[in-house]
Design a protein around this motif. Structure first.
Motif, PDB file in Angstrom:
ATOM      1  N   THR A   1       0.834  -1.199   0.000  1.00  0.00           N
ATOM      2  CA  THR A   1       0.000   0.000   0.000  1.00  0.00           C
ATOM      3  C   THR A   1       0.870   1.251   0.000  1.00  0.00           C
ATOM      4  OG1 THR A   1      -1.801  -1.128   1.173  1.00  0.00           O
ATOM      5  CG2 THR A   1      -1.766   1.273   1.259  1.00  0.00           C
TER       6      THR A   1
ATOM      7  N   SER B   1       1.082   3.970  -3.140  1.00  0.00           N
ATOM      8  CA  SER B   1       0.698   5.368  -2.934  1.00  0.00           C
ATOM      9  C   SER B   1       1.548   6.322  -3.771  1.00  0.00           C
ATOM     10  CB  SER B   1       0.804   5.737  -1.449  1.00  0.00           C
ATOM     11  OG  SER B   1       2.163   5.813  -1.027  1.00  0.00           O
TER      12      SER B   1
ATOM     13  N   LYS C   1       1.733   3.130  -8.383  1.00  0.00           N
ATOM     14  CA  LYS C   1       0.784   2.025  -8.393  1.00  0.00           C
ATOM     15  C   LYS C   1       1.264   0.872  -9.264  1.00  0.00           C
ATOM     16  CE  LYS C   1      -4.087   0.879  -8.892  1.00  0.00           C
ATOM     17  NZ  LYS C   1      -3.798  -0.430  -9.491  1.00  0.00           N
TER      18      LYS C   1
ATOM     19  N   TRP D   1      -2.280   5.779   7.786  1.00  0.00           N
ATOM     20  CA  TRP D   1      -2.226   4.553   7.012  1.00  0.00           C
ATOM     21  C   TRP D   1      -3.030   3.513   7.776  1.00  0.00           C
ATOM     22  CZ3 TRP D   1       0.093   5.113   2.337  1.00  0.00           C
ATOM     23  CH2 TRP D   1       0.924   6.216   2.170  1.00  0.00           C
TER      24      TRP D   1
END
Length: 293
Positions: free
Chosen positions: A31, A35, A38, A113
């Motif tokens: 993730t 960010s 991608k 997050w």
């Protein structure tokens, strides 16, 4: 250029134990990558074999440096909110760190997050080695190789999280010279650009072993791995080049770990200084080998 980074993290809500597994932390790393890139995040997710990074389990205790004891690899209970945590991320590919530079330079502590239902704040990132940060460092592959000793015949490792090695269809927890150094060699040759085509381990012998077996239950299947300390000694008439190669691989262990599941927290390994009690002589060549399980 391999990097070993430590992120200081503050959970803004309790993190349930079920979300502290290697699988969930692996997803958190992807993730973070996605960010800023991608396409890279999707590539790392889909790359079954090419895992150019390793991760630690989430730690709530201060990073040990005076004693070489193991780290936390499982949590029986939730981590309470506002408990200071740290998390190690290592990157092996020369280009990977550069692609994530925007992430490292623009971490916003106010941006949450997510790890399961909990929001996390990343307070800061350490990338420069300090005496009290043994899991933080950065060095080019050329420097690792050039600085490796041609004379040091004593190699010692601390295996800080459960470590296991694939042998054929099954796993083994015994850190033989072949298991440890062939694991290091394959990753070195894959990412360094300084190939070691053949490495003879015939002169490398275990000189001190103090390990215990531990079960890891937070994967789809249970694993048994070993943690502890192991020392090796290079004996006999050995070319300086071979000694240098062995020392370079030993120094590389900090970044890549050894064995299986290193992208999910297993196999965290680093080279350590050898205590006087571990040094052997011809008159006192006793092998200490307590294996507990």
């Amino acid at each position: 250029m391999p990097h070993s980074l430590v992120l200081n993290i503050l959970p803004l809500a309790p993190i349930p134990a079920g979300y502290l597994t290697g699988r969930h932390l692996h997803a958190l790393f992807l993730t973070l990558v996605s960010s800023v890139d991608k396409q890279l995040g999707d590539y790392l997710h889909d790359a079954a074999a090419d895992k150019a990074f390793s991760l630690s389990p989430l730690q709530t205790k201060k990073c040990p440096f005076k004693k070489h004891h193991s780290l936390q690899w499982e949590h029986a209970e939730s981590i309470p909110e506002y408990t200071p945590c740290w998390w190690r991320i290592s990157l092996l590919d020369d280009s990977l760190f550069g692609k994530l530079t925007h992430l490292w330079l623009n971490i916003n502590p106010s941006k949450p997050w997510h790890l399961g239902p909990a929001d996390l704040s990343i307070a800061n990132i350490f990338g420069t080695h300090q005496p009290d940060r043994p899991w933080v460092n950065a060095c080019t592959y050329a420097q690792l190789y050039e600085q490796a000793s041609e004379t040091n015949r004593l190699i010692a490792f601390s295996f800080a999280t459960p470590t296991t090695f694939r042998q054929g269809k099954f796993d083994s927890v015994i850190p033989t010279r072949e298991c440890v150094f062939n694991s290091l060699l394959s990753r070195w040759n894959k990412y360094s650009g300084i190939e070691i085509p053949e490495l003879s381990l015939d002169a490398l012998y275990s000189s001190f072993v103090n390990i215990k077996s531990e079960k890891v239950t937070n994967y789809e299947i249970n694993f048994v791995g070993m943690v502890g300390e192991v020392s090796y000694r290079i004996l006999g008439d050995v070319e300086p080049l071979v000694i240098k190669q062995i020392n370079a691989l030993a120094d590389f262990a900090l970044y890549c770990g050894v064995g299986r599941k290193t992208p999910m927290g297993m196999g965290m390994t680093r080279r350590i200084a050898i205590a006087p009690s571990q040094k052997i002589t011809k008159q006192n060549a006793e092998l200490s080998f307590p294996i507990q399980g």
